[in-house]
Design an enzyme around this catalytic site. Structure first.
Site, PDB file in Angstrom:
ATOM      1  N   PRO A  33       1.004  -3.205  -6.750  1.00  0.00           N
ATOM      2  CA  PRO A  33       0.748  -1.484  -6.921  1.00  0.00           C
ATOM      3  C   PRO A  33      -0.636  -1.272  -7.940  1.00  0.00           C
ATOM      4  O   PRO A  33      -0.168  -2.421  -9.449  1.00  0.00           O
ATOM      5  CB  PRO A  33       1.941  -0.648  -7.898  1.00  0.00           C
ATOM      6  N   ASN A  34      -1.575  -0.705  -7.232  1.00  0.00           N
ATOM      7  CA  ASN A  34      -3.295  -0.553  -7.955  1.00  0.00           C
ATOM      8  C   ASN A  34      -3.947  -2.120  -7.704  1.00  0.00           C
ATOM      9  O   ASN A  34      -5.026  -1.723  -8.673  1.00  0.00           O
ATOM     10  CB  ASN A  34      -2.612  -0.168  -9.307  1.00  0.00           C
ATOM     11  N   ARG A  87     -10.659  -0.604 -10.875  1.00  0.00           N
ATOM     12  CA  ARG A  87      -9.792  -0.167 -11.910  1.00  0.00           C
ATOM     13  C   ARG A  87      -9.979  -0.790 -13.653  1.00  0.00           C
ATOM     14  O   ARG A  87      -9.951  -1.958 -13.430  1.00  0.00           O
ATOM     15  CB  ARG A  87      -8.673   0.023 -11.523  1.00  0.00           C
ATOM     16  N   TYR A 117      -9.558  -5.623 -15.904  1.00  0.00           N
ATOM     17  CA  TYR A 117      -8.638  -6.596 -15.323  1.00  0.00           C
ATOM     18  C   TYR A 117     -10.219  -7.146 -14.468  1.00  0.00           C
ATOM     19  O   TYR A 117     -10.483  -8.235 -13.208  1.00  0.00           O
ATOM     20  CB  TYR A 117      -8.265  -5.002 -14.256  1.00  0.00           C
ATOM     21  N   ASN A 127       1.727 -11.300  -8.657  1.00  0.00           N
ATOM     22  CA  ASN A 127       1.442 -10.275  -9.532  1.00  0.00           C
ATOM     23  C   ASN A 127       1.882  -8.723  -9.505  1.00  0.00           C
ATOM     24  O   ASN A 127       1.514  -8.344  -7.956  1.00  0.00           O
ATOM     25  CB  ASN A 127      -0.385 -10.626  -9.459  1.00  0.00           C
ATOM     26  N   ALA A 161       2.665  -2.945 -12.299  1.00  0.00           N
ATOM     27  CA  ALA A 161       3.799  -2.758 -14.152  1.00  0.00           C
ATOM     28  C   ALA A 161       4.929  -2.984 -12.751  1.00  0.00           C
ATOM     29  O   ALA A 161       6.036  -2.856 -13.603  1.00  0.00           O
ATOM     30  CB  ALA A 161       3.454  -0.847 -13.799  1.00  0.00           C
ATOM     31  N   HIS A 167       7.197  -4.916 -15.153  1.00  0.00           N
ATOM     32  CA  HIS A 167       7.530  -4.296 -16.274  1.00  0.00           C
ATOM     33  C   HIS A 167       9.372  -3.755 -16.443  1.00  0.00           C
ATOM     34  O   HIS A 167       9.752  -2.888 -17.068  1.00  0.00           O
ATOM     35  CB  HIS A 167       7.101  -3.899 -17.507  1.00  0.00           C
ATOM     36  N   ASP A 206      15.464  -9.582  -8.385  1.00  0.00           N
ATOM     37  CA  ASP A 206      17.130 -10.291  -7.852  1.00  0.00           C
ATOM     38  C   ASP A 206      16.204 -10.415  -6.085  1.00  0.00           C
ATOM     39  O   ASP A 206      16.510 -11.746  -5.867  1.00  0.00           O
ATOM     40  CB  ASP A 206      17.631  -8.937  -7.705  1.00  0.00           C
ATOM     41  N   GLU A 258       4.450 -16.509 -11.862  1.00  0.00           N
ATOM     42  CA  GLU A 258       3.553 -15.071 -11.792  1.00  0.00           C
ATOM     43  C   GLU A 258       2.467 -14.958 -12.763  1.00  0.00           C
ATOM     44  O   GLU A 258       1.917 -16.105 -13.710  1.00  0.00           O
ATOM     45  CB  GLU A 258       4.965 -14.627 -12.948  1.00  0.00           C
ATOM     46  N   HIS A 288      -0.387 -12.729 -14.059  1.00  0.00           N
ATOM     47  CA  HIS A 288      -1.579 -11.882 -14.704  1.00  0.00           C
ATOM     48  C   HIS A 288      -2.720 -11.949 -15.112  1.00  0.00           C
ATOM     49  O   HIS A 288      -3.062 -12.632 -15.945  1.00  0.00           O
ATOM     50  CB  HIS A 288      -0.604 -10.756 -15.913  1.00  0.00           C
ATOM     51  N   LEU A 289      -3.292 -10.951 -14.944  1.00  0.00           N
ATOM     52  CA  LEU A 289      -5.102 -11.190 -15.287  1.00  0.00           C
ATOM     53  C   LEU A 289      -5.359 -10.665 -16.292  1.00  0.00           C
ATOM     54  O   LEU A 289      -6.688 -11.567 -17.153  1.00  0.00           O
ATOM     55  CB  LEU A 289      -6.240  -9.964 -14.362  1.00  0.00           C
ATOM     56  N   SER A 290      -4.534  -9.517 -17.045  1.00  0.00           N
ATOM     57  CA  SER A 290      -4.852  -9.659 -18.127  1.00  0.00           C
ATOM     58  C   SER A 290      -3.731 -10.512 -19.203  1.00  0.00           C
ATOM     59  O   SER A 290      -2.563 -10.766 -18.562  1.00  0.00           O
ATOM     60  CB  SER A 290      -4.907  -7.813 -18.777  1.00  0.00           C
ATOM     61  N   ARG A 309      -1.832  -7.251 -25.052  1.00  0.00           N
ATOM     62  CA  ARG A 309      -1.690  -5.575 -25.040  1.00  0.00           C
ATOM     63  C   ARG A 309      -0.250  -3.832 -25.187  1.00  0.00           C
ATOM     64  O   ARG A 309       0.810  -4.899 -26.479  1.00  0.00           O
ATOM     65  CB  ARG A 309      -2.137  -5.202 -23.059  1.00  0.00           C
ATOM     66  N   ARG A 327       4.443  -3.349 -22.024  1.00  0.00           N
ATOM     67  CA  ARG A 327       3.645  -4.564 -21.284  1.00  0.00           C
ATOM     68  C   ARG A 327       4.478  -5.975 -21.720  1.00  0.00           C
ATOM     69  O   ARG A 327       4.204  -7.322 -21.042  1.00  0.00           O
ATOM     70  CB  ARG A 327       2.736  -4.413 -20.927  1.00  0.00           C
TER      71      ARG A 327
END
Ligand code: DQA
Length: 149
Positions: free
Chosen positions: A10-11, A18, A23, A74, A77, A80, A87, A98, A100-102, A107, A111
């Protein structure tokens, strides 16, 4: 040729506009193009997909069985919150990295925990779009070690 599913949650379709201070200015299309180019150098191919819907992400992970030898995820949200995504990854038994950009650990506290990590080979975070390419390197090495690429 081994195939890697690059899955964004998402996003992440809004990358580039964004919160660029968090990001960066790189768009999702640029990330996906960079993944395809880098994968080709590693002798891999990629299929890239993004969805804002948890169920669609789960369906895509299920469909990856037999089609892809690795997953880069990625989950945004959902990282988390989503036991269901964790699963799904465990169920298909496809090695996953996995991304994540950030740097999620620098943070907000919410997160700092990841359900995805429990199902992944490892996690790369904090390196912006470069993280996806590092994940491809990691998967290429893993598949080579496992004799699968
Ligand atoms: C993110 C980090 C998540 O906490 C956030 O919800 C995202 C993006 C990252 O790439 O840094 O949507 O996964």
């Amino acid at each position: 040729m081994a195939s890697i599913l690059v899955l964004n949650g998402p996003n992440l379709n809004l990358l580039g506009t964004r919160q660029p201070e968090v990001y960066g200015f790189v768009t999702l299309e640029m990330v996906e193009d960079a993944c395809a180019n880098h994968a080709a150098k590693l002798g891999l191919k990629v299929e890239c997909l993004q969805s804002n819907h948890e169920g669609a992400l789960i369906d895509t992970i299920h469909d990856a069985k037999g089609r892809h030898q690795g997953i880069i995820l990625n989950a945004g949200a959902y990282t988390h919150t989503s036991i269901a995504l964790m699963d799904a990854l465990i169920s298909v038994e496809i090695p996953a990295v996995e991304v994540h950009l950030s740097n999620i650990y620098a943070r907000e506290a919410f997160r700092h925990s990841s359900y995805i990590s429990k199902a992944a080979l490892g996690q790369i975070c904090g390196f912006g779009a470069q993280g996806y390419l590092l994940a491809l390197d990691a998967l290429a090495a893993h598949l080579k070690d496992a004799g699968a690429a």
